[in-house]
Design an enzyme around this catalytic site. Sequence first.
Site, mmCIF file in Angstrom:
data_model
loop_
_atom_site.group_PDB
_atom_site.id
_atom_site.type_symbol
_atom_site.label_atom_id
_atom_site.label_comp_id
_atom_site.label_asym_id
_atom_site.label_seq_id
_atom_site.Cartn_x
_atom_site.Cartn_y
_atom_site.Cartn_z
ATOM 1 N N LYS A 172 -12.870 51.292 17.392
ATOM 2 C CA LYS A 172 -11.686 52.100 17.703
ATOM 3 C C LYS A 172 -11.349 52.950 16.483
ATOM 4 C CE LYS A 172 -7.448 52.008 17.197
ATOM 5 N NZ LYS A 172 -7.313 53.462 16.945
ATOM 6 N N GLU A 248 -10.285 45.691 4.780
ATOM 7 C CA GLU A 248 -10.204 46.706 3.708
ATOM 8 C C GLU A 248 -8.820 47.323 3.834
ATOM 9 O OE1 GLU A 248 -12.322 47.456 1.381
ATOM 10 O OE2 GLU A 248 -14.005 46.237 2.038
ATOM 11 N N CYS A 282 -7.488 55.324 -0.070
ATOM 12 C CA CYS A 282 -7.017 53.987 -0.459
ATOM 13 C C CYS A 282 -7.255 53.755 -1.939
ATOM 14 C CB CYS A 282 -7.732 52.930 0.371
ATOM 15 S SG CYS A 282 -9.510 53.120 0.301
ATOM 16 N N GLU A 380 2.538 52.676 -2.054
ATOM 17 C CA GLU A 380 1.347 53.516 -1.938
ATOM 18 C C GLU A 380 1.818 54.909 -1.485
ATOM 19 O OE1 GLU A 380 -1.384 52.271 1.128
ATOM 20 O OE2 GLU A 380 -3.116 53.066 0.042
HETATM 21 P P1 NAP Z 1 -3.133 51.976 9.863
HETATM 22 O O1 NAP Z 1 -1.880 52.506 10.429
HETATM 23 O O2 NAP Z 1 -3.165 50.540 9.468
HETATM 24 O O3 NAP Z 1 -4.266 52.283 10.941
HETATM 25 C C1 NAP Z 1 -5.610 51.931 10.758
HETATM 26 C C2 NAP Z 1 -6.249 51.689 12.112
HETATM 27 O O4 NAP Z 1 -5.598 50.586 12.738
HETATM 28 C C3 NAP Z 1 -6.130 52.870 13.067
HETATM 29 O O5 NAP Z 1 -7.282 52.931 13.863
HETATM 30 C C4 NAP Z 1 -4.916 52.479 13.888
HETATM 31 O O6 NAP Z 1 -4.891 53.102 15.153
HETATM 32 C C5 NAP Z 1 -5.155 50.984 14.031
HETATM 33 N N1 NAP Z 1 -3.957 50.233 14.395
HETATM 34 C C6 NAP Z 1 -2.661 50.592 14.240
HETATM 35 N N2 NAP Z 1 -1.858 49.626 14.743
HETATM 36 C C7 NAP Z 1 -2.656 48.658 15.222
HETATM 37 C C8 NAP Z 1 -2.417 47.417 15.880
HETATM 38 N N3 NAP Z 1 -1.187 46.960 16.113
HETATM 39 N N4 NAP Z 1 -3.467 46.683 16.248
HETATM 40 C C9 NAP Z 1 -4.711 47.109 16.011
HETATM 41 N N5 NAP Z 1 -5.025 48.278 15.411
HETATM 42 C C10 NAP Z 1 -3.996 49.033 15.004
HETATM 43 O O7 NAP Z 1 -3.588 52.762 8.566
HETATM 44 P P2 NAP Z 1 -3.688 54.335 8.382
HETATM 45 O O8 NAP Z 1 -2.329 54.866 8.166
HETATM 46 O O9 NAP Z 1 -4.519 54.913 9.452
HETATM 47 O O10 NAP Z 1 -4.547 54.416 7.026
HETATM 48 C C11 NAP Z 1 -3.949 54.378 5.800
HETATM 49 C C12 NAP Z 1 -4.044 52.993 5.176
HETATM 50 O O11 NAP Z 1 -5.393 52.557 5.182
HETATM 51 C C13 NAP Z 1 -3.632 53.011 3.722
HETATM 52 O O12 NAP Z 1 -2.847 51.882 3.433
HETATM 53 C C14 NAP Z 1 -4.959 52.955 2.984
HETATM 54 O O13 NAP Z 1 -4.870 52.427 1.685
HETATM 55 C C15 NAP Z 1 -5.757 52.095 3.894
HETATM 56 N N6 NAP Z 1 -7.208 52.299 3.659
HETATM 57 C C16 NAP Z 1 -7.900 51.311 3.062
HETATM 58 C C17 NAP Z 1 -9.243 51.487 2.779
HETATM 59 C C18 NAP Z 1 -10.041 50.404 2.111
HETATM 60 O O14 NAP Z 1 -11.262 50.494 2.121
HETATM 61 N N7 NAP Z 1 -9.424 49.392 1.524
HETATM 62 C C19 NAP Z 1 -9.878 52.681 3.144
HETATM 63 C C20 NAP Z 1 -9.137 53.674 3.761
HETATM 64 C C21 NAP Z 1 -7.789 53.457 4.023
HETATM 65 P P3 NAP Z 1 -3.981 54.400 15.393
HETATM 66 O O15 NAP Z 1 -4.571 55.494 14.601
HETATM 67 O O16 NAP Z 1 -4.107 54.659 16.839
HETATM 68 O O17 NAP Z 1 -2.594 54.045 14.953
#
Ligand code: NAP
Length: 479
Positions: A172, A248, A282, A380
């Site tokens: 997804k 991650e 990230c 962040e």
């Molecule tokens: P996010 O809101 O956590 O979303 C990530 C993924 O999870 C998206 O596909 C999102 O779908 C999905 N998601 C959201 N709510 C969910 C739920 N209740 N159940 C299952 N899946 C769900 O994060 P983001 O805002 O897209 O990305 C930014 C964050 O990612 C930052 O904190 C960044 O540091 C972190 N990140 C970490 C890494 C690493 O390697 N450590 C790499 C990149 C990013 P939707 O898009 O449909 O909401």
Amino acid sequence: MTATDLFIDNEWRAGGDGTFDVVDPATGRTIRPVSDGSEADAVAAVDAAAAALTTWRRVAPRERGEILRRTFELMIRDRDELGELIAAENGKSLTDAKGEVTYSAEFFRWYAEEGVRMGGDYGVAPAGGTRTLVTHHPVGVAALVTPWNFPAAMATRKIAPALAAGCTVVLKPAAETPLTAFAIARLMVEAGLPEGVVNIVPASSASKVVTRWMEDPRVRKISFTGSTGIGSVLLKQAADRIVNSSMELGGNAPLIVADDADLDAAVEGTMIAKFRGGGQACTAANRLYVHADVVEEFAARLGAKVASLKVGPAADGSDIGPLINAKAVDKTSKLLAGALEAGARVTHEASVPSDHADGFWFAPTVLVDVPADAEIVHEEIFGPIAPIVSWTTDEEVIGYANDTEMGLAAYVFTGDLQRGIRLGEAIEAGMVGVNRGLVSDPAAPFGGMKQSGIGREGARMGLEEFQETQYLSIAWPED
Ligand code: NAP
């Protein structure tokens, strides 16, 4: 042509819940509607992945590797086109987007090579009378959930090792950026991907698809990249069925500039660590700790670079694009306002194009005199603000760096390599760049400590995340 339907069993299918719009963050306008996956689609994807698993796990590692290798070659062939697609749906500059394509493709090449060296172990029990045979097996159907900030790399960093290990996957992608995932699927089909091995279900509501997967007894693995908050939700769901989990999660990287650092190298590294992708990585440097003896000079040199950044849509050849959505602009603006209230000063700012009022723009900004306890250094930011805090002793800056629950990346700039290693080892982060502003490398273990995650992607470890270890204890009567 860009695909817009769900990808299940190597077929493009309309989603059961209609469509949702993918928006260009540079204009706020719809790029195109995309099929909205329903719960039934989520189940259909697992049906396909579970059926394919029985054969894919037995395909010779070399044969699996050839498909991965061909995908690498096809991604490089289509680098420009893929880069433009990433830039369109994510907003990052074309330089960053094409750089992401190369980085993403490298995971296919790396795991094409790593997957043919499965290895194992054969041992003699210390007490005698037994031989131990250790082998590694695919964990099974893996659910992959990825964010929007690296629409290609976050997907390939999971798909490539999963497939190399013999797993099949349901993915997804983020609702903001599903088009890139579809484009990669098309290339995988061209590379010879068998039916059902990779299935992609975007959705307007993530939980309707992902929760269904977390409840499905055929799904044995969750590999998630995203925020720590959602990671925690998924770990709670994983607890119900003891689903093998790799996480991650969020970061809050400190970037330390010591008094003996080469300031030009430190500024160059900071531009990459802080401003690549508009600060929406990230691993982005979230807070800059610069030694008091060099802080003024460093801020001036960094500020000059920031002020000259060309902000604008990727198509205009900009250095830096918009943020992903209005919510991100709001959050970043609030953090900036809070920092100014706490006593910080803006020294330099890039200008935002006035003729692109409808996009999600935020001016790259340098802040000095930021108090060490300001909210902006503890949250962040995920945006192009560089808050600078000054320090005087190594002990003090180590304390600042570790004063967080996050532990993904960190950066240290110093002219004394031993000091760099000492500081790096003292920082609680999974990845430390010493005199460089980039830590990502397919051949190195990517991941975080503390609340930044569990497990590693890339390197050998990335493959092991998709494997179960088994050992056979074999009676071996001694002669
Ligand atoms: P996010 O809101 O956590 O979303 C990530 C993924 O999870 C998206 O596909 C999102 O779908 C999905 N998601 C959201 N709510 C969910 C739920 N209740 N159940 C299952 N899946 C769900 O994060 P983001 O805002 O897209 O990305 C930014 C964050 O990612 C930052 O904190 C960044 O540091 C972190 N990140 C970490 C890494 C690493 O390697 N450590 C790499 C990149 C990013 P939707 O898009 O449909 O909401």
